[in-house]
Scaffold this motif. Structure first.
Motif, PDB file in Angstrom:
ATOM      1  N   HIS A  13     -64.960  91.564  98.509  1.00  0.00           N
ATOM      2  CA  HIS A  13     -66.015  91.405  99.508  1.00  0.00           C
ATOM      3  C   HIS A  13     -66.934  92.618  99.429  1.00  0.00           C
ATOM      4  N   TYR A  14     -68.211  92.327  99.325  1.00  0.00           N
ATOM      5  CA  TYR A  14     -69.203  93.374  99.155  1.00  0.00           C
ATOM      6  C   TYR A  14     -70.219  93.262 100.276  1.00  0.00           C
ATOM      7  N   SER A  15     -70.363  94.321 101.046  1.00  0.00           N
ATOM      8  CA  SER A  15     -71.388  94.335 102.094  1.00  0.00           C
ATOM      9  C   SER A  15     -72.607  95.064 101.545  1.00  0.00           C
ATOM     10  N   GLY A  16     -73.735  94.744 102.086  1.00  0.00           N
ATOM     11  CA  GLY A  16     -74.975  95.361 101.620  1.00  0.00           C
ATOM     12  C   GLY A  16     -75.039  96.857 101.854  1.00  0.00           C
ATOM     13  N   SER A  17     -74.155  97.396 102.700  1.00  0.00           N
ATOM     14  CA  SER A  17     -74.186  98.830 103.000  1.00  0.00           C
ATOM     15  C   SER A  17     -73.412  99.668 101.991  1.00  0.00           C
ATOM     16  N   GLY A  18     -72.945  99.055 100.921  1.00  0.00           N
ATOM     17  CA  GLY A  18     -72.230  99.808  99.892  1.00  0.00           C
ATOM     18  C   GLY A  18     -70.731  99.790 100.037  1.00  0.00           C
ATOM     19  N   MET A  19     -70.204  99.033 100.994  1.00  0.00           N
ATOM     20  CA  MET A  19     -68.752  98.936 101.187  1.00  0.00           C
ATOM     21  C   MET A  19     -68.202  97.796 100.337  1.00  0.00           C
ATOM     22  N   ILE A  20     -67.101  98.064  99.657  1.00  0.00           N
ATOM     23  CA  ILE A  20     -66.391  97.041  98.894  1.00  0.00           C
ATOM     24  C   ILE A  20     -64.959  96.996  99.412  1.00  0.00           C
ATOM     25  N   GLU A  21     -64.494  95.800  99.706  1.00  0.00           N
ATOM     26  CA  GLU A  21     -63.113  95.598 100.130  1.00  0.00           C
ATOM     27  C   GLU A  21     -62.462  94.625  99.161  1.00  0.00           C
ATOM     28  N   ILE A  22     -61.286  94.986  98.683  1.00  0.00           N
ATOM     29  CA  ILE A  22     -60.565  94.159  97.712  1.00  0.00           C
ATOM     30  C   ILE A  22     -59.227  93.754  98.325  1.00  0.00           C
ATOM     31  N   ARG A  23     -58.941  92.476  98.287  1.00  0.00           N
ATOM     32  CA  ARG A  23     -57.658  91.933  98.780  1.00  0.00           C
ATOM     33  C   ARG A  23     -56.953  91.276  97.607  1.00  0.00           C
ATOM     34  N   VAL A  24     -55.778  91.794  97.270  1.00  0.00           N
ATOM     35  CA  VAL A  24     -55.011  91.322  96.123  1.00  0.00           C
ATOM     36  C   VAL A  24     -53.785  90.574  96.620  1.00  0.00           C
ATOM     37  N   PRO A  68     -44.537  92.278  97.379  1.00  0.00           N
ATOM     38  CA  PRO A  68     -45.421  93.313  97.927  1.00  0.00           C
ATOM     39  C   PRO A  68     -45.682  94.443  96.936  1.00  0.00           C
ATOM     40  N   GLU A  69     -44.683  94.756  96.129  1.00  0.00           N
ATOM     41  CA  GLU A  69     -44.834  95.840  95.145  1.00  0.00           C
ATOM     42  C   GLU A  69     -45.894  95.485  94.100  1.00  0.00           C
ATOM     43  N   ASP A  70     -45.892  94.230  93.638  1.00  0.00           N
ATOM     44  CA  ASP A  70     -46.885  93.811  92.649  1.00  0.00           C
ATOM     45  C   ASP A  70     -48.292  93.835  93.239  1.00  0.00           C
ATOM     46  N   ALA A  71     -48.444  93.384  94.468  1.00  0.00           N
ATOM     47  CA  ALA A  71     -49.762  93.398  95.113  1.00  0.00           C
ATOM     48  C   ALA A  71     -50.279  94.831  95.227  1.00  0.00           C
ATOM     49  N   LEU A  72     -49.415  95.741  95.625  1.00  0.00           N
ATOM     50  CA  LEU A  72     -49.812  97.147  95.745  1.00  0.00           C
ATOM     51  C   LEU A  72     -50.142  97.744  94.377  1.00  0.00           C
ATOM     52  N   SER A 116     -54.232  99.909  90.781  1.00  0.00           N
ATOM     53  CA  SER A 116     -54.863  99.953  89.471  1.00  0.00           C
ATOM     54  C   SER A 116     -56.355  99.647  89.571  1.00  0.00           C
ATOM     55  N   LEU A 117     -56.703  98.686  90.403  1.00  0.00           N
ATOM     56  CA  LEU A 117     -58.117  98.363  90.620  1.00  0.00           C
ATOM     57  C   LEU A 117     -58.855  99.562  91.225  1.00  0.00           C
ATOM     58  N   PHE A 118     -58.251 100.184  92.207  1.00  0.00           N
ATOM     59  CA  PHE A 118     -58.899 101.324  92.858  1.00  0.00           C
ATOM     60  C   PHE A 118     -59.111 102.472  91.867  1.00  0.00           C
ATOM     61  N   ARG A 119     -58.091 102.738  91.035  1.00  0.00           N
ATOM     62  CA  ARG A 119     -58.226 103.804  90.012  1.00  0.00           C
ATOM     63  C   ARG A 119     -59.380 103.496  89.080  1.00  0.00           C
ATOM     64  N   SER A 139     -52.339  93.012  99.471  1.00  0.00           N
ATOM     65  CA  SER A 139     -52.612  94.440  99.547  1.00  0.00           C
ATOM     66  C   SER A 139     -54.129  94.585  99.584  1.00  0.00           C
ATOM     67  N   THR A 140     -54.618  95.367 100.516  1.00  0.00           N
ATOM     68  CA  THR A 140     -56.063  95.505 100.700  1.00  0.00           C
ATOM     69  C   THR A 140     -56.468  96.959 100.512  1.00  0.00           C
TER      70      THR A 140
END
Length: 189
Positions: free
Chosen positions: A158-169, A174-178, A183-186, A70-71
């Motif tokens: 993954h963190y880009s220098g432009s302030g973007m953060i992408e998280i891949r779990v 699939p339910e657990d990944a989501l 929870s991380l996003f919250r 889940s990304t």
């Protein structure tokens, strides 16, 4: 008359062909019990490349549990600037102070966050579900340090220098990944 004239020639040609075939195929008897079936170079290749590759392929196909991803991605922005200079040129980043994105990036990898999400979702149970996959599952008796190490293999940030953060779990359903990525996003918001 024609058959009598070509008969010896066919016989002679057949004899030459038979001799050629016999010279291509050589059958020998191995009288020595210590005779090698493969050359040492071939044995080395078999032991170092073929056997481990075959074992890995078998494990990944037959035993390893499926993993689902889940990304979630977001950017970090300040609600208000603390001075007019920051609006004009981002002076705080030049002066060497940590940005909000850097702080959030470190927090997303922290033991505190892992412990909070473990208390909320029971990460130990989620990541130790596939009982037949001892390589990729988490040992439920592991310490919090073990869980943080396992977190870094199942949660890629993954963190880009432009302030973007992408998280891949990653998780085994699939339910657990989501659920983990939500929870991380919250917590990052």
């Amino acid at each position: 008359a024609w058959a009598g004239e070509w008969g010896p020639r066919w016989a002679d040609l057949g004899g030459h062909l038979w001799q050629e075939v016999r010279s291509l195929v050589r059958v020998t008897r191995i009288d020595k019990p210590e005779a090698m079936l493969v050359a040492p170079e071939q044995a080395f290749f078999l032991l170092v490349v073929v056997v481990p590759s075959a074992g890995t392929l078998w494990y990944l196909d037959a035993r390893a549990a499926d993993q689902y991803a889940s990304t979630v991605g977001f950017s970090v922005q300040r609600e208000e600037a603390s001075s007019p200079l920051e609006i004009l040129g981002g002076i705080t980043e030049i002066s060497g102070s940590s940005s909000d994105t850097d702080i959030l990036y470190e927090f997303l990898q922290s033991q505190r966050l892992v412990a909070e999400i473990d208390a909320e979702l029971d990460l130990r149970a989620i990541w130790s579900r596939p009982g037949n996959d001892p390589v990729f599952r988490f040992d439920p008796d592991g310490s919090i340090e073990d869980l943080v190490d396992y977190w870094s293999s199942m949660v890629a940030i993954h963190y880009s220098g432009s302030g973007m953060i992408e998280i891949r779990v990653l998780a085994f359903t699939p339910e657990d990944a989501l659920e983990i990525s939500t929870s991380l996003f919250r917590r990052a918001s």
